[in-house]
Enzyme design. Sequence first.
Site, short mmCIF file in Angstrom:
data_model
loop_
_atom_site.label_atom_id
_atom_site.label_comp_id
_atom_site.label_asym_id
_atom_site.label_seq_id
_atom_site.Cartn_x
_atom_site.Cartn_y
_atom_site.Cartn_z
N SER A 34 0.85 -1.19 0.00
CA SER A 34 0.00 0.00 0.00
C SER A 34 0.88 1.23 0.00
CB SER A 34 -0.88 -0.01 1.25
OG SER A 34 -1.55 1.20 1.40
N TYR A 48 -5.20 -1.49 8.70
CA TYR A 48 -4.95 -1.93 7.34
C TYR A 48 -3.49 -1.69 6.95
CZ TYR A 48 -5.04 -2.34 2.29
OH TYR A 48 -4.77 -2.70 1.01
#
Length: 65
Positions: A34, A48
């Site tokens: 990410s 996350y």
Amino acid sequence: MQLTTYFGAVKLIIGLLPAHARPAARGTSSNISSIGVQTNPPRFSGPYVASKAALDAFTRVVASR
């Protein structure tokens, strides 16, 4: 749910890693990270990004073997 992001990927990598690649320490695996892991912006903090950072660290450790 974020535990699945990390543990699911780790179990999949270990489960799909061919038996002959383990002792030889050869093989290829790709993970999608990410942007939050790379840049550390405050708005992307949370479980996350933490799970993606853990997966990123796992990948680096396995690659260094």
